[in-house]
Design a protein around this motif. Structure first.
Motif, PDB file in Angstrom:
ATOM      1  N   GLY A 434       0.815  -1.205   0.000  1.00  0.00           N
ATOM      2  CA  GLY A 434       0.000   0.000   0.000  1.00  0.00           C
ATOM      3  C   GLY A 434       0.855   1.265   0.000  1.00  0.00           C
ATOM      4  O   GLY A 434       1.950   1.338   0.557  1.00  0.00           O
ATOM      5  N   GLU A 435       0.291   2.241  -0.737  1.00  0.00           N
ATOM      6  CA  GLU A 435       1.020   3.501  -0.903  1.00  0.00           C
ATOM      7  C   GLU A 435       1.103   4.285   0.411  1.00  0.00           C
ATOM      8  O   GLU A 435       2.107   4.930   0.699  1.00  0.00           O
ATOM      9  CB  GLU A 435       0.300   4.354  -1.950  1.00  0.00           C
ATOM     10  CG  GLU A 435       1.083   5.597  -2.381  1.00  0.00           C
ATOM     11  CD  GLU A 435       2.365   5.213  -3.108  1.00  0.00           C
ATOM     12  OE1 GLU A 435       3.319   6.028  -3.075  1.00  0.00           O
ATOM     13  OE2 GLU A 435       2.468   4.108  -3.682  1.00  0.00           O
ATOM     14  N   GLU A 436       0.063   4.215   1.244  1.00  0.00           N
ATOM     15  CA  GLU A 436       0.068   4.963   2.517  1.00  0.00           C
ATOM     16  C   GLU A 436       1.162   4.462   3.451  1.00  0.00           C
ATOM     17  O   GLU A 436       1.861   5.259   4.071  1.00  0.00           O
ATOM     18  CB  GLU A 436      -1.311   4.822   3.175  1.00  0.00           C
ATOM     19  CG  GLU A 436      -1.414   5.631   4.462  1.00  0.00           C
ATOM     20  CD  GLU A 436      -2.790   5.488   5.077  1.00  0.00           C
ATOM     21  OE1 GLU A 436      -2.942   6.001   6.232  1.00  0.00           O
ATOM     22  OE2 GLU A 436      -3.700   4.897   4.460  1.00  0.00           O
ATOM     23  N   LYS A 437       1.279   3.114   3.500  1.00  0.00           N
ATOM     24  CA  LYS A 437       2.318   2.568   4.374  1.00  0.00           C
ATOM     25  C   LYS A 437       3.712   2.903   3.859  1.00  0.00           C
ATOM     26  O   LYS A 437       4.636   3.194   4.626  1.00  0.00           O
ATOM     27  CB  LYS A 437       2.141   1.041   4.459  1.00  0.00           C
ATOM     28  CG  LYS A 437       2.752   0.421   5.693  1.00  0.00           C
ATOM     29  CD  LYS A 437       2.012   0.867   6.932  1.00  0.00           C
ATOM     30  CE  LYS A 437       2.503   0.119   8.165  1.00  0.00           C
ATOM     31  NZ  LYS A 437       1.835   0.567   9.388  1.00  0.00           N
ATOM     32  N   ARG A 438       3.856   2.878   2.534  1.00  0.00           N
ATOM     33  CA  ARG A 438       5.163   3.207   1.927  1.00  0.00           C
ATOM     34  C   ARG A 438       5.537   4.643   2.271  1.00  0.00           C
ATOM     35  O   ARG A 438       6.686   4.934   2.632  1.00  0.00           O
ATOM     36  CB  ARG A 438       5.070   3.001   0.414  1.00  0.00           C
ATOM     37  CG  ARG A 438       6.413   3.293  -0.318  1.00  0.00           C
ATOM     38  CD  ARG A 438       6.188   3.191  -1.808  1.00  0.00           C
ATOM     39  NE  ARG A 438       5.766   1.859  -2.187  1.00  0.00           N
ATOM     40  CZ  ARG A 438       6.611   0.845  -2.434  1.00  0.00           C
ATOM     41  NH1 ARG A 438       7.910   1.047  -2.325  1.00  0.00           N
ATOM     42  NH2 ARG A 438       6.143  -0.340  -2.773  1.00  0.00           N
ATOM     43  N   ASN A 439       4.569   5.553   2.162  1.00  0.00           N
ATOM     44  CA  ASN A 439       4.878   6.960   2.465  1.00  0.00           C
ATOM     45  C   ASN A 439       5.228   7.152   3.945  1.00  0.00           C
ATOM     46  O   ASN A 439       6.055   7.985   4.310  1.00  0.00           O
ATOM     47  CB  ASN A 439       3.674   7.835   2.091  1.00  0.00           C
ATOM     48  CG  ASN A 439       3.472   7.904   0.584  1.00  0.00           C
ATOM     49  OD1 ASN A 439       4.406   7.734  -0.186  1.00  0.00           O
ATOM     50  ND2 ASN A 439       2.230   8.154   0.150  1.00  0.00           N
TER      51      ASN A 439
END
Length: 635
Positions: A434-439
């Motif tokens: 997921g992009e949120e966790k990556r950010n």
């Protein structure tokens, strides 16, 4: 190994190093100083005892030297007068040593008498009884009655003339026997008529006519070169006469002169009938007693005596004192004299004294100096020991700080590095979905990198503040704080309300450096949040927030203060908290993060801006960190 063994070994090593340092200091510095001081004091004591023991001998030696020098001066005076021809004791006399026979004034009636002589006297004693007429010569004495000359006549009549008459020494046979007496010298005077004329009572013209008619006296020369006549002269003898009405005794120097009669008595003219019989003359002078016993000895003492032996005159008393050594100056023992002295009157009234009390006083001063030096040396050694122990303690503290700094830096560096490595590996291996966790992970990597960068910046900033010269410029303190107010309120990307500001308006400009106020406020606020955190709930802070304020002091100083409600700082540590790498407590058991550079950088920045910082207790609990800034002067 258990911790007790580690710390016990460390303490044992520290104790051993301190003991070794003290032992070496005592052996290399203290022991030589004590041995040298003891030897010096022993030698000083021996020298003092030797000087005290030599004092009587020194006094006797000084008296001997002074007596010898005074006797030499007196003998020089006697010898000078002993060589004077008998005819110079007349006011006018005949002389032919400068050409034709002429009548000349005596040198004894011109000028002042030399030092030591009051006046000269002369008289002739014949077979007739009665007191002879005594002639006194006193240089340029004023005409008229001369009381000094009269005193000389009276003294000579009493002391010299009266004994001669009383003892019948003037008999002609006695005078002739004086030719063989020991001590008389025979003088062969040339020009018999010069001798005859100076014994005559006639005028020069009368005597010249008489001499022309007298065979053997008419010419200056004979077949053997010159006409001679023997005269018998006794050396000058001194007579010392004490007087109850005088401070010093009277002194007379006199000589007897025997002039034999002429062998040929045929038809002697009246002009030269003086040599019909042997002529007995008594000549001499009166010595100035004040010169003899005061002026001359004082002058000689200044030349031959040192400061310690002191001349004591007749009118000076010597109070009884066991420390005073007295020696008589033996002057008359070196001179031939006839003394009319009472049995209780000492012939030598000059004395030399040495006072051991002055020497003891000097010794006390020397001992005081020695004691002072010993005291200073003892204090110096104690200070040296104190400095040595302080140096050892400072080295130990520095080592402890270095250990704490290494431990804290190691911990502070490992934490962000480990976090960056962990999040980077998770992103690299694709564990993050997921992009949120990556950010979120990327944001944490940036945050930890910023934290690591801040640690490095602090170390570099300390080096910069130490090594460079700084030139602060005028600036607005309140404006400098407002520029960073928003950043100070944010914690973890949001404002939690644990800080408030109270900036007094109208403050004068102060000297600031670029980012200097920012570094000070940021580190003080960070220190307060670390050691005095404010609990923040949903409804806001649960405790009193950290206060950042500016104000003017009662003395007109511009102050920047950060106040917290933490546990406070012990009084003994309030100045130490600004030292580098210092963190109170043990690093191994510490729960708060840090390297011990925050408050140190605050102190360095304040000093670079010509200010100063201090930690004060806050009323009601907590700490006030106060920075006093230097006011800027405008042209």
């Amino acid at each position: 190994m258990p911790l007790s063994g580690v710390f016990g070994g460390g303490m044992a090593r520290r104790f051993s190093s301190r003991r070794t340092a003290l032992f070496l200091y005592v052996v290399l510095v203290g022991l030589p100083a004590v041995v040298f001081g003891a030897l010096l004091f022993r030698q000083l004591t021996r020298d003092q005892q030797r000087l005290l023991a030599e004092l009587p001998a020194e006094c006797e030696d000084a008296a001997e030297r002074l007596g010898e020098s005074v006797a030499v001066r007196v003998l020089a005076l006697l010898d000078g007068e002993a060589g004077r021809p008998f005819w110079e004791y007349r006011s006018w006399y005949y002389r032919n040593d400068l050409g034709p026979l002429q009548l000349s004034p005596s040198p004894l009636i011109s000028g002042d008498p030399p030092p030591g002589i009051v006046g000269w006297f002369s008289f002739s004693v014949g077979a007739r009884s009665g007191m002879p007429e005594i002639e006194v010569l006193r240089g340029d004495a004023l005409p008229g009655p001369d009381p000094i000359a009269q005193r000389i006549r009276d003294l000579v009549a009493e002391v010299v003339a009266a004994p001669l008459i009383r003892d019948s020494i003037v008999a002609e046979d006695e005078l002739l026997r004086a030719q063989q007496e020991e001590g008389y010298s025979v003088l062969e005077y040339p020009f018999v008529r010069t001798v005859v004329l100076n014994l005559s009572t006639g005028t020069l013209d009368e005597c010249k006519a008489a001499l022309r008619d007298r065979p053997g006296l008419a010419s200056e020369e004979k077949e053997d070169g010159r006409d001679h006549h023997a005269i018998y002269v006794q050396p000058m003898l001194l007579r010392v006469i004490p007087r109850e009405d005088q401070k010093y005794p009277s002194i007379i120097a006199s000589r007897n002169i025997a002039i034999p009669k002429l062998e040929d008595q045929t038809q002697l003219p009246s002009c030269i009938d003086a040599l019909e019989r042997t002529v007995h003359l008594v000549q001499g002078f009166v010595i100035d007693s004040e010169w003899m016993f005061e002026t001359m000895p004082t002058d000689v003492a200044e030349r031959v005596l040192s400061l310690s032996p002191e001349l004591v005159l007749a009118d000076q008393e010597i109070p009884p004192n066991p420390d005073v050594t007295v020696a008589e100056v033996k002057v008359f023992e070196r001179l031939s004299y006839v003394g009319h002295l009472s049995s209780d009157w000492p012939p030598d009234i000059l004395r030399i004294k040495t006072d051991a009390s002055s020497l003891r006083r000097d010794f006390r001063v020397q001992n005081s100096w020695f004691g002072g030096m010993a005291f200073i040396l003892t204090i110096s050694m104690m200070i040296g020991i104190r400095l040595l122990l302080s140096s050892i303690r400072a080295s130990r503290i520095e080592a402890e700080r270095t250990r704490n700094f290494v431990a804290s830096v190691t911990h502070e560096l490992r934490t962000p590095i480990a976090a960056v490595k962990l999040y980077g590996e998770m992103l690299h291996d694709g564990w993050v979905q997921g992009e949120e966790k990556r950010n979120e992970y990327l944001a944490r990597i940036v945050s930890e990198s910023d934290r690591l960068d801040g640690l490095v910046d602090r170390v570099l900033l300390r080096r910069k503040l130490f090594d460079q010269n700084h030139h602060p410029v005028p600036g607005d303190l309140n404006e400098e704080i407002r520029q960073q107010q928003e950043d100070l309120e944010m914690v973890g990307g949001r404002s939690i309300g644990d800080i408030r500001f109270d900036l007094s308006p109208g403050l004068p400009h102060v000297l600031v450096l670029q980012d200097g106020i920012h570094v000070i406020v940021q580190n003080l606020v960070e220190n307060a949040r670390k050691y005095a955190p404010v609990s923040v709930g949903a409804e806001g802070p649960a405790g009193e927030p950290i206060l950042v304020r500016t104000r003017m002091s009662e003395k007109g100083h511009v102050l920047l203060e950060v106040l917290d409600r933490g546990p406070g700082i012990p009084e003994k540590d309030r100045t130490r908290v600004f030292e580098a790498f210092l963190r109170l407590g043990d690093e191994s058991t510490r729960s708060t993060k840090g390297t011990g550079l925050g408050l140190h950088l605050v102190a360095l920045q304040a000093r670079a801006m010509r200010g100063k910082v201090r930690a004060l207790p806050r009323e009601g609990g907590g700490t006030v960190f106060q920075v006093q800034l230097k006011r800027a002067t405008r042209a």
